[in-house]
Design an enzyme around this catalytic site. Structure first.
Site, PDB file in Angstrom:
ATOM      1  N   ASP A  98       0.853  -1.182   0.000  1.00  0.00           N
ATOM      2  CA  ASP A  98       0.000   0.000   0.000  1.00  0.00           C
ATOM      3  C   ASP A  98       0.891   1.235   0.000  1.00  0.00           C
ATOM      4  O   ASP A  98       1.789   1.353   0.851  1.00  0.00           O
ATOM      5  CB  ASP A  98      -0.890   0.010   1.245  1.00  0.00           C
ATOM      6  CG  ASP A  98      -2.354   0.272   0.919  1.00  0.00           C
ATOM      7  OD1 ASP A  98      -2.597   1.252   0.188  1.00  0.00           O
ATOM      8  OD2 ASP A  98      -3.222  -0.476   1.380  1.00  0.00           O
ATOM      9  N   ASP A 200      -3.147   4.690  -2.128  1.00  0.00           N
ATOM     10  CA  ASP A 200      -4.193   5.104  -1.195  1.00  0.00           C
ATOM     11  C   ASP A 200      -4.533   6.588  -1.299  1.00  0.00           C
ATOM     12  O   ASP A 200      -3.640   7.437  -1.348  1.00  0.00           O
ATOM     13  CB  ASP A 200      -3.726   4.804   0.236  1.00  0.00           C
ATOM     14  CG  ASP A 200      -4.717   5.235   1.289  1.00  0.00           C
ATOM     15  OD1 ASP A 200      -5.769   4.582   1.394  1.00  0.00           O
ATOM     16  OD2 ASP A 200      -4.443   6.227   1.997  1.00  0.00           O
ATOM     17  N   GLU A 257      -6.683   4.282  -5.798  1.00  0.00           N
ATOM     18  CA  GLU A 257      -7.947   4.552  -5.117  1.00  0.00           C
ATOM     19  C   GLU A 257      -8.388   5.945  -5.564  1.00  0.00           C
ATOM     20  O   GLU A 257      -7.996   6.945  -4.979  1.00  0.00           O
ATOM     21  CB  GLU A 257      -7.770   4.490  -3.596  1.00  0.00           C
ATOM     22  CG  GLU A 257      -9.088   4.664  -2.858  1.00  0.00           C
ATOM     23  CD  GLU A 257      -8.921   4.753  -1.353  1.00  0.00           C
ATOM     24  OE1 GLU A 257      -9.862   4.373  -0.633  1.00  0.00           O
ATOM     25  OE2 GLU A 257      -7.857   5.215  -0.886  1.00  0.00           O
ATOM     26  N   HIS A 330     -11.121  -3.487   2.614  1.00  0.00           N
ATOM     27  CA  HIS A 330     -10.916  -3.220   4.036  1.00  0.00           C
ATOM     28  C   HIS A 330     -11.682  -2.010   4.543  1.00  0.00           C
ATOM     29  O   HIS A 330     -11.763  -1.799   5.759  1.00  0.00           O
ATOM     30  CB  HIS A 330      -9.423  -3.017   4.307  1.00  0.00           C
ATOM     31  CG  HIS A 330      -8.879  -1.788   3.645  1.00  0.00           C
ATOM     32  ND1 HIS A 330      -8.748  -1.679   2.274  1.00  0.00           N
ATOM     33  CD2 HIS A 330      -8.458  -0.594   4.145  1.00  0.00           C
ATOM     34  CE1 HIS A 330      -8.271  -0.485   1.974  1.00  0.00           C
ATOM     35  NE2 HIS A 330      -8.074   0.190   3.094  1.00  0.00           N
ATOM     36  N   ASP A 331     -12.225  -1.201   3.644  1.00  0.00           N
ATOM     37  CA  ASP A 331     -12.955   0.008   4.028  1.00  0.00           C
ATOM     38  C   ASP A 331     -14.468  -0.135   3.882  1.00  0.00           C
ATOM     39  O   ASP A 331     -15.198   0.824   4.153  1.00  0.00           O
ATOM     40  CB  ASP A 331     -12.512   1.194   3.162  1.00  0.00           C
ATOM     41  CG  ASP A 331     -11.191   1.787   3.606  1.00  0.00           C
ATOM     42  OD1 ASP A 331     -10.829   1.628   4.795  1.00  0.00           O
ATOM     43  OD2 ASP A 331     -10.504   2.397   2.774  1.00  0.00           O
TER      44      ASP A 331
END
Length: 572
Positions: A98, A200, A257, A330-331
Site C-alpha cells: 500500500d 491510497d 484509489e 478493508h474500508d
C-alpha cells in the site's frame, strides 16, 4: 490496448492484522501470510495486495506511517518481508504494498522536525499556517469528522492540515522535495522485488489553493471536502511525474484509489501511458451513500441498482483501460451483506454475486474472507468497535436525532470493522486465526462459515471461486475474458443481470437475482454450459429458464447464431 503482464491476473487483498497470526499475540503477521501462500495459489490468486505493514502507531490501522522504510514489529521484520517476496516469486505470485503518501503519521521524523522548526525545511513538508483571530484557514470537514485543522504541538499560534485523522498530517505535494522523498522510497521498494502498489487516497494530494471556505452542509458549520476536490486542478502533473520516475521504469502494476474522476480524465488515469495501470470501480460502492452520514445511506442495493452501477462503469471505461472490479475491501462492509438483501441471502445468491462481478471486463479483486462469504458483524455495542470512522459516524447519527440503537444499527451496516474481523480459517478456537486473544472480535458465525469446512465441499462458495479463477485462466477462454468486448444483454429485464463477453469465444453470462424463476430469450445456439451454480439448466427452443438465484455462463455459437431447436436439460 498494449498488453501487460498483469492483465490476466487475479488479485487478492490481505489485511495483515486480521489474516493469520503465527505467534499467538492476537495480531496477524507476515510469517502467517507466508504459511498460507499455497492456499492462495490454489484459490487462483496471482497478485497479493497487503494493506500497510510499515511502522505505525496504528491511529488509522497502519494508514498513518511513521517510517516508510521499516516493517512494524507487530507484523514481523524486514527479513520476513524479503522472505515473503521470495516465496511468492517461487509460486509465480507478486506482492503489492500500500502506497500511502497523501499523509504520514505525526510520529514520522519529518513531522517531528516540523514541530521543532515550523519555519524550517520540514515545516514546508506539511501545510502549516499561522492562526489569525483564532480562525481556521478553511471550513473543510475531515473524512473522520471535525475540522481539517489542528493546533501544531507546542505552537499555540500555528495549525496544520489533516484531511483524515489528526495524527495523519497531510504532506505538501507542492514542495518538490516532498515528491522526491516519496519517489526515492517507491524505487527502494521496487528494487526489493515488489510487483507494484495499491495507491491510497491519492486524489487528495492536490488541494485547491489558496485555502477558502465553501457553504456549510451540516450544523457543524463545516463542508464536505468533496467540494474542494471538485475544484482542485493539476493533479496530473504530480501523478504523471510519479509514473514516469517510479512506475513505468519498473513496469509496475499500480491500482489507484480514485474517486471524483471526470469521464474525460479516465484515459489520463488508466489509458495508454496512464498514471496507473488500473483504478477501482467505486460506482456501486458509493451508490446510495448520503453526504448527511451513514445513518441516511442505503444499507444494501437492489439488484436493479447494482446492475445500473456495474453496467455504467463498463460502458464508461470501454476499451480505454483496465478497471479493477471489487465487491468489498478493508474500508467497506461485506459484499454479501451490502449487495444481497437479507431475504435473498442463500448459497446460490452468494455464488451469483461472485460470478457476476468476477467475469466483468477488468481485473477481479478478492478480499480476504470474501471467497467463503464472510458476513458483517452483528455489533451489539459500540464497545466492540475499533474503527475511528465508525465512531465518528455514530456521533453524527446521534446529533441527527437517532436513538442509540438506531445509530448503532446504522453504523453497523457500514462499519469498516465488518471487513476487519479475523479471517475464519476453521471452527476451532478463535476461528483458527490465533492461539491468543484476537485484536478484534471474531464473528460468532465462524463455526458455520470457515475455510476448512469449505475446502472439502465441492459445492461451497470457496469451490465456486476456484471455478471462476480456473475459467478465467483456461487457455481457450482467457483471451475472451481478459480482452473480449463487454455488452449488456436484455438490460431492461428486471432482476436479471446479463451480459456478453465476445472475442475468440462468445460467452453469455446470466444471473437471476430474484426468488422466482424467469425466462430469458437466447441470442443463438448454446454450445456449452461452462459454469452453473445449480445442478442443471433448462434450455428450450428460444429461451433459457433460470431458477431462483441461478447463475450460468454459456458459450454460444456466435454473437447472433442459429437458435437451438430442441428442448434439453443440461446437467454439469
Amino acid at each position: 490496448m498494449q498488453r501487460k503482464w498483469w492483465h490476466d491476473k487475479v488479485v487478492y487483498q490481505i489485511y495483515p492484522k486480521s489474516f493469520y497470526d503465527s505467534n499467538g499475540d492476537g495480531i496477524g503477521d507476515i510469517p502467517g501470510i507466508i504459511s498460507k501462500l499455497d492456499y492462495l495459489k490454489e484459490l487462483g490468486a496471482d497478485i497479493l495486495w497487503l494493506s500497510p505493514i510499515y511502522r505505525s502507531p496504528l491511529a488509522d490501522q497502519g494508514y498513518d506511517i511513521a517510517d516508510y522504510y521499516a516493517i512494524d514489529p507487530r507484523f514481523g521484520t524486514m527479513d520476513d518481508m524479503d522472505r515473503l517476496i521470495a516465496e511468492a516469486k517461487k509460486r509465480e505470485m507478486y506482492i503489492l504494498m500500500d502506497l500511502v503518501v497523501n499523509h504520514c503519521s505525526d510520529e514520522h521524523e519529518w513531522f517531528q522536525q516540523a514541530i521543532k522548526d515550523p519555519d524550517g525545511k520540514y515545516g514546508n513538508f506539511f501545510y502549516i499556517r499561522d492562526k489569525k483571530d483564532d480562525k481556521v484557514p478553511c471550513n473543510w470537514r475531515s473524512y473522520f469528522g471535525g475540522p481539517v485543522w489542528e493546533e501544531l504541538p507546542g505552537h499555540p499560534d500555528k495549525q496544520y492540515l489533516h484531511v483524515f485523522h489528526k495524527k495523519q498530517p497531510d504532506l505538501n505535494w507542492e514542495n518538490p522535495e516532498v515528491r522526491e522523498e516519496v519517489y526515492k522510497n517507491i524505487r527502494w521498494w521496487m528494487e526489493k522485488g515488489l510487483g507494484g502498489f495499491r495507491i491510497d487516497a491519492i486524489i487528495n494530494i492536490k488541494k485547491k489553493l489558496p485555502f477558502s471556505d465553501y457553504p456549510a452542509d451540516r450544523a457543524d458549520g463545516l463542508c464536505s471536502i468533496e467540494r474542494m476536490l471538485e475544484e482542485a486542478e493539476g493533479i496530473g502533473e504530480f501523478l504523471g511525474e510519479m509514473a514516469e520516475k517510479c512506475f513505468h521504469p519498473y513496469d509496475a502494476f499500480t491500482v489507484g484509489e480514485v474517486f471524483n474522476e471526470k469521464e474525460d480524465e479516465i484515459k489520463d488515469f488508466i489509458g495508454e501511458n496512464g498514471y496507473f495501470s488500473s483504478m477501482f470501480d467505486f460506482e456501486e460502492t458509493c451508490y446510495g451513500k448520503s453526504e448527511d452520514g451513514w445513518y441516511a445511506s442505503k444499507p444494501y442495493l437492489t439488484p436493479e441498482e447494482y446492475k445500473k452501477c456495474i453496467f455504467h462503469t463498463q460502458k464508461k471505461i470501454g476499451d480505454t483501460g483496465m478497471i479493477s472490479n471489487i465487491i468489498e475491501n478493508h474500508d467497506e462492509p461485506r459484499g454479501v451483506c451490502h449487495y444481497i438483501s437479507p431475504e435473498d441471502r442463500c448459497p446460490d445468491s452468494r455464488k451469483l454475486l461472485a460470478g457476476v462481478y468476477f467475469l466483468l471486463k477488468g481485473i477481479p479483486f478478492i478480499y480476504q474472507g470474501q471467497e467463503i462469504g464472510m458476513e458483517n458483524m452483528e455489533f451489539t455495542s459500540m464497545d466492540q468497535i475499533d474503527d475511528i470512522s465508525t465512531i465518528d459516524e455514530y456521533q453524527v447519527a446521534l446529533r441527527a436525532g437517532c436513538s442509540e440503537k438506531e445509530a448503532l444499527d446504522a453504523v453497523s451496516a457500514f462499519s469498516r470493522d465488518n471487513a476487519r474481523t479475523p479471517v475464519q480459517w476453521s471452527a476451532e478456537k478463535n476461528a483458527g486465526f490465533s492461539e491468543g486473544e484476537p485484536w478484534l472480535g471474531v464473528n460468532p458465525n465462524y463455526k458455520e462459515i470457515n475455510i476448512e469446512s469449505q475446502l472439502t465441499d465441492s459445492n461451497s462458495l470457496l469451490s465456486f471461486y476456484k471455478k471462476l479463477t480456473a475459467l478465467r485462466k483456461a487457455p481457450e477462454y482467457t483471451e475472451t475474458l481478459v480482452y473480449g468486448t463487454f455488452a449488456p444483454y436484455q438490460e431492461e429485464q428486471k432482476n436479471l443481470i446479463a451480459y456478453t463477453r465476445n472475442g475468440e469465444k462468445n460467452l453469455l453470462i446470466l444471473g437471476n437475482m430474484q426468488a422466482q424463476s424467469q425466462k430469458v430469450s437466447l441470442p443463438g445456439e448454446v454450445k456449452e454450459v461452462l459454469l452453473n451454480n445449480q445442478k442443471a439448466v433448462e434450455i428450450t427452443e428460444k429461451e433459457i429458464i433460470l431458477k431462483p438465484y441461478q447463475f450460468i455462463v454459456l458459450e454460444t455459437a456466435d454473437e447472433c447464431g442459429v437458435r437451438t431447436a430442441e428442448k434439453k436439460t443440461i446437467a454439469i
